[in-house]
Motif scaffolding. Structure first.
Motif, short mmCIF file in Angstrom:
data_model
loop_
_atom_site.label_atom_id
_atom_site.label_comp_id
_atom_site.label_asym_id
_atom_site.label_seq_id
_atom_site.Cartn_x
_atom_site.Cartn_y
_atom_site.Cartn_z
N PHE A 243 38.67 37.80 40.83
CA PHE A 243 39.61 38.65 41.55
C PHE A 243 41.00 38.03 41.41
CE2 PHE A 243 35.58 39.41 43.62
CZ PHE A 243 35.58 40.77 43.91
N VAL A 244 41.96 38.83 40.94
CA VAL A 244 43.34 38.37 40.84
C VAL A 244 44.19 39.30 41.69
CG1 VAL A 244 45.29 37.88 39.33
CG2 VAL A 244 42.97 37.42 38.54
N PHE A 245 44.53 38.83 42.89
CA PHE A 245 45.39 39.58 43.78
C PHE A 245 46.86 39.27 43.49
CE2 PHE A 245 41.52 39.00 46.42
CZ PHE A 245 41.23 40.33 46.67
N HIS A 246 47.73 40.19 43.85
CA HIS A 246 49.15 39.84 43.92
C HIS A 246 49.28 38.59 44.77
CE1 HIS A 246 53.32 39.81 44.91
NE2 HIS A 246 53.11 40.21 46.15
N GLN A 247 50.03 37.62 44.27
CA GLN A 247 50.12 36.32 44.95
C GLN A 247 51.14 36.39 46.09
OE1 GLN A 247 48.02 33.45 43.63
NE2 GLN A 247 47.12 35.45 43.16
N ALA A 248 50.76 37.09 47.14
CA ALA A 248 51.66 37.37 48.26
C ALA A 248 51.90 36.11 49.10
CB ALA A 248 51.09 38.48 49.12
N SER A 249 50.82 35.52 49.58
CA SER A 249 50.89 34.30 50.38
C SER A 249 49.47 33.84 50.63
CB SER A 249 51.60 34.54 51.72
OG SER A 249 50.79 35.30 52.59
N ARG A 250 49.33 32.58 51.06
CA ARG A 250 48.01 32.06 51.39
C ARG A 250 47.40 32.86 52.54
NH1 ARG A 250 48.06 26.09 53.35
NH2 ARG A 250 47.94 25.59 51.12
N LEU A 251 48.21 33.19 53.55
CA LEU A 251 47.72 33.93 54.72
C LEU A 251 47.10 35.25 54.31
CD1 LEU A 251 47.56 34.10 57.87
CD2 LEU A 251 49.77 35.28 57.77
N VAL A 252 47.78 35.99 53.44
CA VAL A 252 47.30 37.30 53.01
C VAL A 252 46.00 37.16 52.23
CG1 VAL A 252 47.77 39.24 51.48
CG2 VAL A 252 49.55 38.43 53.04
N ILE A 253 45.98 36.28 51.24
CA ILE A 253 44.80 36.18 50.38
C ILE A 253 43.60 35.64 51.15
CG2 ILE A 253 43.85 35.03 48.34
CD1 ILE A 253 46.63 35.28 47.06
N THR A 300 34.66 40.50 33.66
CA THR A 300 35.19 41.64 34.39
C THR A 300 36.12 41.11 35.49
OG1 THR A 300 33.20 42.96 33.99
CG2 THR A 300 34.62 43.64 35.82
N VAL A 301 37.37 41.56 35.44
CA VAL A 301 38.40 41.04 36.33
C VAL A 301 38.98 42.20 37.15
CG1 VAL A 301 40.52 39.69 36.50
CG2 VAL A 301 38.96 39.33 34.56
N MET A 302 39.10 42.01 38.44
CA MET A 302 39.75 43.00 39.29
C MET A 302 41.18 42.56 39.58
SD MET A 302 38.79 44.59 43.04
CE MET A 302 37.44 45.60 42.42
N LEU A 316 40.31 47.49 37.01
CA LEU A 316 39.40 46.53 36.41
C LEU A 316 39.75 46.37 34.94
CD1 LEU A 316 36.09 47.91 37.93
CD2 LEU A 316 37.24 45.81 38.62
N ILE A 317 39.63 45.15 34.43
CA ILE A 317 39.82 44.92 33.01
C ILE A 317 38.67 44.07 32.47
CG2 ILE A 317 42.35 45.07 33.19
CD1 ILE A 317 42.40 41.98 32.85
N LYS A 318 38.38 44.26 31.21
CA LYS A 318 37.52 43.35 30.48
C LYS A 318 38.42 42.34 29.77
CE LYS A 318 33.25 44.85 31.09
NZ LYS A 318 32.21 43.99 31.70
#
Length: 322
Positions: A243-253, A300-302, A316-318
């Motif tokens: 999982f690759v989230f937008h790197q908003a902040s530690r609190l969010v993730i 598989t990456v989200m 999603l990407i391969k």
């Protein structure tokens, strides 16, 4: 979509800003408490004469140094909220500076934290339709130029940077499906006032963020977005390798991980020494994950972006980048 991300590069400004600078400018700030929430120890700050266009140019040149077929690019998308001018589009400036063919579409996408996912959808659609064949997505912002030195909400978070992503046709489906959404009622939760055609003549405002409201928005929309995307793809959480989230902040993730009971080992973060680079954060994280051997062929990456707008997008990407 029968398209793939085939290469990623990124560029960060030379100047590194740590907690010492923040404390020097704001002696009353409790830096340990701030860092505990943000997870960010260092940010990259563009120099006075350095713009998002300059950063994007450097990121693209790094990409072309390993894949010099720039004459084949027929689609250039620049995702930025820090353009050189209100008009013309900064993508047109970059088409010329990069020496791309004049048979190249070039346009800006004015989105922030969700912008890379949107641009990937646009590029993939244009390639699948036959209107384009090889796309260069550039994500670049210099939010630091909008942030007051005393802003405890924004300054410890946002960082300047740019990413360059090559997208081209593939033999198999490697990108998608997508899920998008917008809550424009929250447009003023992240805003730079007096920066466009409204209130012309007033001094441009600084970036304003209602942090708690943006956090609540994220926790409200991201979990359903992820579940909808998995349902659409016919997959489960166990099928996702990273999982690759937008790197908003530690609190969010950390709260997304907790709320959705995600496997922490599958959630990638790199914000500690880079900060929140807005639309560039997801492709920068992908490149770092690749270099750290966190990705292998066929994974598989989200990808999930969310923020200014208020808007969100996931796909999603391969993984098959070189």
């Amino acid at each position: 979509m029968k398209v793939k991300i085939s290469r990623i590069s990124y560029h960060l400004p030379d100047r590194v800003e740590g907690e010492e600078e923040l404390k020097s400018d704001n002696p009353d700030w409790d830096m340990p408490k701030i860092i505990a929430k943000t997870g960010i120890h260092k940010r990259r700050i563009a120099s006075e004469g350095e713009t998002a266009v300059d950063l994007a140019y450097e990121a693209a040149n790094k990409l072309f140094s390993t894949n010099p077929q720039r004459e084949e690019i027929d689609l250039l998308i620049l995702v930025t909220q820090s353009p050189d001018y209100v008009l013309p589009p900064s993508a047109c400036i970059l088409q010329n500076r990069l020496g791309l063919s004049q048979n190249c579409m070039a346009f800006d996408v004015n989105l922030g934290c969700s912008g890379f996912v949107y641009a990937l959808s646009i590029a993939g659609g244009l390639i699948e339709s036959g209107a384009a064949h090889k796309s260069l997505i550039l994500c670049a912002d210099t939010y630091s130029k909008y942030i007051a030195k005393t802003d405890r909400t924004c300054r410890p978070l946002f960082s300047d940077g740019a990413a360059a992503v090559l997208v081209e046709a593939a033999a198999a489906d490697c990108v998608g499906p997508f899920d998008f959404g917008t809550d424009g009622a929250g447009y003023d939760r992240l805003i730079v006032k007096n920066s466009g055609a409204r209130d012309v003549g007033l001094a441009r405002g600084a970036l304003e963020m209602r942090g708690s409201e943006v956090f609540l928005f994220t926790m409200r929309v991201v979990p359903p977005c992820i579940n909808k995307l998995l349902d659409r793809a016919g997959l489960t959480f166990e099928d996702i390798d990273l999982f690759v989230f937008h790197q908003a902040s530690r609190l969010v993730i950390e709260n997304l991980v907790r709320t959705m009971s995600l496997d922490e080992s599958k959630v990638y973060t790199n914000l500690e020494s880079i900060g929140n680079t807005v639309s560039a954060s997801i492709p920068i994280a992908l490149k770092d994950a690749e270099m750290q051997k966190r990705l292998k062929e066929g994974d598989t990456v989200m990808l999930v972006g969310f923020g200014v707008g208020l808007s969100w997008g996931a796909t999603l990407i391969k993984w098959c980048a070189a």
